[in-house]
Write a protein that holds these residues in place. Structure first.
Motif, short mmCIF file in Angstrom:
data_model
loop_
_atom_site.label_atom_id
_atom_site.label_comp_id
_atom_site.label_asym_id
_atom_site.label_seq_id
_atom_site.Cartn_x
_atom_site.Cartn_y
_atom_site.Cartn_z
N ILE A 284 0.85 -1.19 0.00
CA ILE A 284 0.00 0.00 0.00
C ILE A 284 0.88 1.24 0.00
O ILE A 284 1.81 1.36 0.81
CB ILE A 284 -0.93 0.00 1.22
CG1 ILE A 284 -2.01 -1.08 1.06
CG2 ILE A 284 -1.57 1.38 1.44
CD1 ILE A 284 -2.78 -1.37 2.32
N VAL A 285 0.59 2.16 -0.90
CA VAL A 285 1.36 3.40 -1.01
C VAL A 285 0.65 4.51 -0.23
O VAL A 285 -0.55 4.73 -0.40
CB VAL A 285 1.52 3.83 -2.48
CG1 VAL A 285 2.30 5.15 -2.58
CG2 VAL A 285 2.21 2.73 -3.28
N VAL A 286 1.42 5.18 0.62
CA VAL A 286 0.92 6.34 1.35
C VAL A 286 1.76 7.53 0.93
O VAL A 286 2.93 7.64 1.31
CB VAL A 286 1.01 6.13 2.87
CG1 VAL A 286 0.48 7.37 3.60
CG2 VAL A 286 0.25 4.89 3.30
N HIS A 287 1.17 8.40 0.10
CA HIS A 287 1.92 9.56 -0.38
C HIS A 287 1.54 10.79 0.44
O HIS A 287 0.41 11.26 0.40
CB HIS A 287 1.65 9.82 -1.86
CG HIS A 287 2.47 10.97 -2.37
ND1 HIS A 287 1.93 11.99 -3.12
CD2 HIS A 287 3.78 11.27 -2.22
CE1 HIS A 287 2.89 12.86 -3.42
NE2 HIS A 287 4.02 12.44 -2.88
N ASP A 288 2.51 11.28 1.19
CA ASP A 288 2.34 12.47 2.01
C ASP A 288 2.60 13.69 1.12
O ASP A 288 3.74 14.04 0.83
CB ASP A 288 3.35 12.41 3.17
CG ASP A 288 3.31 13.61 4.07
OD1 ASP A 288 2.48 14.51 3.85
OD2 ASP A 288 4.14 13.67 5.01
N ALA A 289 1.51 14.34 0.70
CA ALA A 289 1.60 15.44 -0.26
C ALA A 289 1.47 16.80 0.43
O ALA A 289 0.87 17.73 -0.12
CB ALA A 289 0.54 15.28 -1.34
N ALA A 290 2.04 16.92 1.61
CA ALA A 290 1.90 18.15 2.40
C ALA A 290 2.40 19.38 1.66
O ALA A 290 1.90 20.49 1.86
CB ALA A 290 2.63 18.00 3.73
N TYR A 291 3.42 19.19 0.80
CA TYR A 291 4.02 20.33 0.09
C TYR A 291 3.70 20.30 -1.41
O TYR A 291 4.30 21.04 -2.18
CB TYR A 291 5.54 20.31 0.26
CG TYR A 291 6.00 20.40 1.70
CD1 TYR A 291 6.29 21.64 2.28
CD2 TYR A 291 6.15 19.26 2.48
CE1 TYR A 291 6.72 21.72 3.59
CE2 TYR A 291 6.57 19.34 3.79
CZ TYR A 291 6.85 20.57 4.35
OH TYR A 291 7.27 20.66 5.66
#
Length: 414
Positions: free
Chosen positions: A218-225
């Motif tokens: 499972i991919v968790v992409h943290d796109a905070a920026y």
């Protein structure tokens, strides 16, 4: 508290936070070291100005329209109660935002979007959804450690994927051992990346999708920026074919909208992952204040706010790059974020040598009253942040000029 009472309580702390040794560890963690170094530097130089390039949050308030929306919504009786797993208006706004800014189409707000009280709690809860003892989370480093911490708390293991300049600060997925691939459940990514400022490409995200499908990860992409990209359009993991089959993406309003303290984010993507997160979340919190979510709707419907914020950071980063390059640093504009990540020098000509980034960062704050953040995870680098405080454009120019003045007397060896 009596000695006997203190003794039995000390013996009851959970092993995950140190057990009976909780609070007795003498190790000083990085950000506490930085705080102590800043206090010591100011104490040694009363009245002097400390230039703080170590701050990792916006230096200005949310825009007036967002604040006014909160004020209005806070007065409405309908917003007084629990929000639970979020209001429909915010989920719908999140889907509109992803479609407009990132060209992510076809998201179902009801089943494929859910809010979070900031992105940090979302990252903390996801291991609770998937990690059993012995399972593996793949984590990039340097980076934000929250998912790694909670993976370990659930008895899982963390496999580090170093981010090195030679690979564009992208993880080498091909180098992951077969045994780790078999046991891996989660892959954490963060692009544009904190602290390196590197951006991902569509080709890389396509490779991630293939990797996830081949290895049941499972991919968790943290796109905070994600919205803070320079000289190119923002890129979402979810815009790549097949991404929604294997993962989710977390968007925060903290960096893109100056809403750090408001604590509002959303996670979007695979419906089953969203359902699992929602189940865990429902047992952790009762949702963010509805008025804040309504203010978030206003923000997401006005992405032009981010363009104005981004212009300021780009201006500041450009100045920092120019000054550092004059000093001999291999400084380059980041693809995104508000960070500048540069390799530290070996030392000062005819002077002090630096064994690691910690030592160089300590030197800058002690000798020049310039605060930075050191990273020694995959090579020794220093992170400068463009979120230093200033009172308007004229004062911003003054701070940057003062930085250049303080650095100009140093001759570094690389």
């Amino acid at each position: 508290m009596s000695q006997s009472t203190e003794s039995y309580i000390q013996s009851l702390f959970a092993d995950r936070i140190g057990g009976s040794m909780f609070g007795k560890d003498t190790k000083i963690y990085k950000f506490e070291k930085i705080k102590r170094a800043k206090r010591a530097a100011l104490a040694a130089n009363p009245g002097a100005e400390l230039i703080d390039f170590g701050v990792g949050e916006p230096d200005e308030m949310a825009f007036p329209g967002v604040v006014k929306k909160l004020q209005k919504e806070a007065e409405r009786p309908a917003n007084r109660g629990y929000a639970d797993n979020g209001i429909a208006e915010f989920k719908e706004a999140a889907a509109r935002y992803l479609a407009k800014v990132y060209k992510v189409r076809g998201l179902d707000p009801d089943t494929e979007v859910l809010h979070g009280i900031g992105s940090k709690p979302v990252l903390a809860m996801i291991p609770a959804v998937f990690i059993n003892p012995g399972d593996v989370t793949l984590m990039t480093a340097p980076g934000y450690p929250v998912m790694a911490t909670h993976t370990r708390w659930y008895g899982g293991e963390v496999h580090i994927l170093p981010l090195v300049q030679a690979n564009g600060f992208l993880p080498d997925l091909d180098a992951i051992p077969a045994d780790i691939r078999r046991r891996a459940k989660l892959l954490y990514l963060n692009y544009p990346n904190n602290p390196t400022g590197a951006g991902a490409t569509k080709a890389f995200f396509e490779k991630v999708v293939t990797f996830a499908k081949e290895n049941n990860v499972i991919v968790v992409h943290d796109a905070a920026y994600a919205a803070l990209m320079y000289r190119t359009k923002p890129l979402s993991f979810l815009s790549v074919a097949g991404a929604k089959d294997v993962g989710v993406e977390i968007h925060s309003l903290s960096k893109a909208y100056n809403m750090t303290g408001w604590r509002l984010a959303f996670v979007a993507g695979n419906a089953r992952i969203i359902a699992g997160y929602g189940n865990v979340k429902d047992n952790y919190d009762s949702g963010q204040f509805k008025a804040i979510q309504q203010a978030g709707v206003y923000a997401l419907d006005h992405p032009g706010i981010t363009d104005k914020i981004k212009a300021k950071y780009e201006r500041r980063l450009t100045s920092l790059v120019a000054t550092l390059r004059e000093m001999g640093f291999d400084a380059r504009m980041p693809a995104g974020t508000f960070y500048l990540y540069v390799k530290m020098p070996k030392g000062v000509k005819n002077g002090r040598r630096f064994a690691n980034a910690d030592e160089f960062s300590e030197f800058l704050v002690t000798e020049k009253l310039i605060s930075t953040v050191p990273w020694d995870d995959a090579g020794s680098y220093i992170r400068f942040s463009a979120t230093f405080e200033s009172k308007g454009l004229a004062d911003e120019k003054r701070v940057l000029k003062e930085f250049k003045k303080r650095m100009s007397g140093l001759q570094f060896e690389f």
